[in-house]
Every structure is written in structure tokens, then in C-alpha cells.
Design an enzyme around this catalytic site. Sequence first.
Site, PDB file in Angstrom:
ATOM      1  N   HIS A  35       0.782  -1.230  -0.040  1.00 55.72           N
ATOM      2  CA  HIS A  35       0.127   0.190   0.057  1.00 55.72           C
ATOM      3  C   HIS A  35       0.949   1.240  -0.020  1.00 55.72           C
ATOM      4  O   HIS A  35       0.608   2.192  -0.733  1.00 55.72           O
ATOM      5  CB  HIS A  35      -0.933  -0.022   1.269  1.00 55.72           C
ATOM      6  CG  HIS A  35      -1.955   1.146   1.380  1.00 55.72           C
ATOM      7  ND1 HIS A  35      -3.114   1.186   0.732  1.00 55.72           N
ATOM      8  CD2 HIS A  35      -1.833   2.278   1.888  1.00 55.72           C
ATOM      9  CE1 HIS A  35      -3.885   2.230   0.979  1.00 55.72           C
ATOM     10  NE2 HIS A  35      -2.948   3.102   1.687  1.00 55.72           N
ATOM     11  N   GLU A  36       1.816   1.248   0.724  1.00 61.27           N
ATOM     12  CA  GLU A  36       2.600   2.400   1.018  1.00 61.27           C
ATOM     13  C   GLU A  36       3.623   2.668  -0.141  1.00 61.27           C
ATOM     14  O   GLU A  36       3.952   3.817  -0.610  1.00 61.27           O
ATOM     15  CB  GLU A  36       3.381   2.401   2.500  1.00 61.27           C
ATOM     16  CG  GLU A  36       2.401   2.493   3.637  1.00 61.27           C
ATOM     17  CD  GLU A  36       1.760   3.598   3.595  1.00 61.27           C
ATOM     18  OE1 GLU A  36       1.809   4.797   3.306  1.00 61.27           O
ATOM     19  OE2 GLU A  36       0.559   3.671   4.348  1.00 61.27           O
TER      20      GLU A  36
ATOM     21  N   HIS B 245       1.801   4.609  -2.780  1.00 60.47           N
ATOM     22  CA  HIS B 245       1.996   6.115  -2.704  1.00 60.47           C
ATOM     23  C   HIS B 245       3.302   6.645  -2.956  1.00 60.47           C
ATOM     24  O   HIS B 245       3.792   7.560  -3.628  1.00 60.47           O
ATOM     25  CB  HIS B 245       1.698   6.497  -1.215  1.00 60.47           C
ATOM     26  CG  HIS B 245       0.467   6.356  -0.607  1.00 60.47           C
ATOM     27  ND1 HIS B 245      -0.800   6.590  -1.475  1.00 60.47           N
ATOM     28  CD2 HIS B 245      -0.140   5.652   0.543  1.00 60.47           C
ATOM     29  CE1 HIS B 245      -1.901   6.148  -0.634  1.00 60.47           C
ATOM     30  NE2 HIS B 245      -1.512   5.590   0.322  1.00 60.47           N
TER      31      HIS B 245
END
Length: 450
Positions: A22-23, A26
Amino acid sequence: MLSILWNLAAFIIALGVLITVHEFGHFWVARRCGVRVERFSIGFGKALWRRTDRYGTEYVIALIPLGGYVKMLDERAEPVAPELRRHAFNNKTVGQRAAIIAAGPVANFIFAIFAYWLVFIIGVPGVRPVIGEITPNSIAAQAQIAPGTELKAVDGIETPDWDAVRLQLVSKIGDQQTTVSVAPFGSDQRQDKTLDLRHWAFEPDKQDPVSSLGIRPRGPQIEPVLSEVQANSAASKAGLQAGDRIVKVDGQPLTQWMKFVTFVRDNPGKPLALEIERQGSALSLTLTPDTKSVNGKAEGFAGVVPKIIPLPEEYKTIRQYGPFSAILEATDKTWQLMKLTVSMLGKLITGDVKLNNLSGPISIAQGAGMSAEFGVIYYLMFLALISVNLGIINLFPLPVLDGGHLLFLAIEKLKGGPVSERVQDFSYRIGSILLVLLMGLALFNDFSRL
């Protein structure tokens, strides 16, 4: 204790993988958009490990593995040198900022596709959805579904195995009815049957959706024939031997093993008259079950193991594809999970699904441990499921989540200027309170299930 440690290890690995994915979404898009990333952290609290790359980004693994974050250069958080302002997140276009924020959930969806791609290349074992028994007066019985038929589809969606059937049935919670296509096993002459779901009392955290409809899948057959008699047991003392077929108990004909189990369990210390068949000869014996305490209640115990006839090979399936076909199947499976997750969340809001079905970290840890015990295929499928859930939940329009940030950007695009910091701060507080309440409810549900 070992099972707790196993569940915890499987949970931490799963959480670490999914948070990193997920990170990284980003992080990767931020870099592509020219934003300076100051820190990429997996976990919160004290840093256990850290290093800094040539771009000045600090990578951290922290003590508390319950989340992560990407810290980007931003003038709203701290003063930025003039020469670095073009690399600040707040100075990027609305489209670029939206792409950076959406990249986390999108990365979770891509990971789910990748996990299922691996699963379908390795091959997923399954069992064809052939019905063994129908419970009288059940929803399935009222729809006149017969034992021995195969469930081919649910509302037009093909169901090659029982897992596919369960996935489709769960999505029907709160619906008035659903249509299933059935056919005799080995035939494709389908008939549509309508299931009346208005009074379907199904609780996802406690029941199997198939059995709750009154359907018992065709599985390995357990015959009332003994394959093993334990030494010094009640059965051994009664003279029972391996190979004996139990014909009657207290004068009642016996055709199912579970009926014998019920007789024994409900009659601790009481003599039971057995009629058995041994090598073609009929014999009469008396069995007095031993008494054992189970949850404070006395239950009978005989000390025997039944004969189990394995499921025939024609009932087994394996879904295995080449690299390209596996991508298509993995994408379709991920899309189905996304639709199911959105549907279930919507039904939680409308009340069609009870809030006590909400699961927290303890339930997820148990699921992680159980799937890991079954093997790499099932652990990958678990990771894909949680990854999809993580992606969808993060898109919720709560200010503390990615969806909330996207909502603010949409408002900024429409009004031609950013939402005031005062409104944003107030929204973050409300969002944080709601999130804490939801987490508290999920934890309460977890503890109530223990």
C-alpha cells in the site's frame, strides 16, 4: 500457545506485506510526480531499522506493525527551502495529488491480482458443488432442489466449485431471492430454481452459507463400519472388532454413522443393544459407553473410528491456467471480491448485515494462521482477500483515510481552491473518532467470538 504464536507470525507477515504494498503505491507515484519523499515507514513508534538512500529518503521498520506511512515534503507541515518548493506535495496539481493518494489502494488491488495470478498458475484444488443431502423444510427443500444435483451457477455466475458457490451466496445477504442453476451430476441439462431468501437466517461469522440454506455438500462417505477399535475402550470391552458393520442400535436401523455417534454421546454409562454384521454373520452385542466430561456435561464415548470412503476423483477439480489466462482469471476474481466487499459494506450501513459480523485484528490473525496451515495457495488467497478489503476501506470518504483526501481534492477541483484548514482539521477529528469507534466495535466482536 503454539497456535497463538503461529497466528501472530502469519498475521505480522501478512500485515507487513500488505502495508508495504500500500505505502509503496503512494511512494512510487509520488516519485514519478517529482515529489520529494522524506520517509517510508512500515510500522509506528521506535525505529528498529533504518537507512537513507541517495535521494534523501529514510526507510524505517518500526516497532508497532499496525500501519505505515509515507512522509512527503509539504509546506503545510514545515517550512520548505525555495529551491525545493517545486518538489513539495502541496505544490503539485490536483490530478497529481489525487494520483499519489489513490496509488495506495490501487497497489492493493494490483497485488491481489498478482497473488491470484500465482495461485492460478500453481493450481487451485476444489470440489465440484454436488449436493449430498437436503435438510427437510429448508430453503433449498422449498425450492425443490434434489440431492445428487450439481450447482452450476448462482444468478448467472458460473460456480465450478464450492468456494465459488459460497462467494456468490454471501453476496446475496439481504436480497429477497436468488436463482440457482442445477443439473444432474455429469449432465448439463440445467434447471433454474428460485431460493426465497426473505427469511434466510444467515450469520457470516458463525455459519456456512451453503449449510444455512439446508444444503449438505457431497463429501467423503462415512459408513457405520468400524475401521479401528481402540484398546481397552468401551467398544473393545463389548467385543466389537475392526470391520464390523453396525446394523441396529436398540432396535433402530442404522444407515448413517452420525446417528450412531449421537446414540453413544447421549447415553454415557447406559447399555446399548447392538446388532452387527461380521464377515457375513449377524451378531448381537451390548455396548456401554464410557463417560467423559465435555464442557461440564457428561457424554458417552465408545473408542472407535469409522470407515471413510474418499471422495471419487470425478468430484475433484483443479483450476490451473497458463500465464496469460491466469492474468484474466486473477483479474476477474479480484473484481468479484471488490464487488462483494463494496456490497457487504453497503449492507452493513443499511443494516442488512449485522454489525457483529465486523471483524478486527484478532479474527484476521486467526484467518492468517489457518490459511497458512493449509499451505501457500490458501495463504496467497487470504492475502489477496485482505488486500482487496484494505484497498476498498481506504477509499472510504473518511478524512483520515485516502478516500477522505480524495474527497477534499474533488471539492478543491470543483470550487477552484483548497478546503480551508479549519474545515479539514475538524473533519479529521470527526473521522478519527469514527475510525476509533469502528475499530473498537471490531475488537469487541473479536473478543466475543473467543
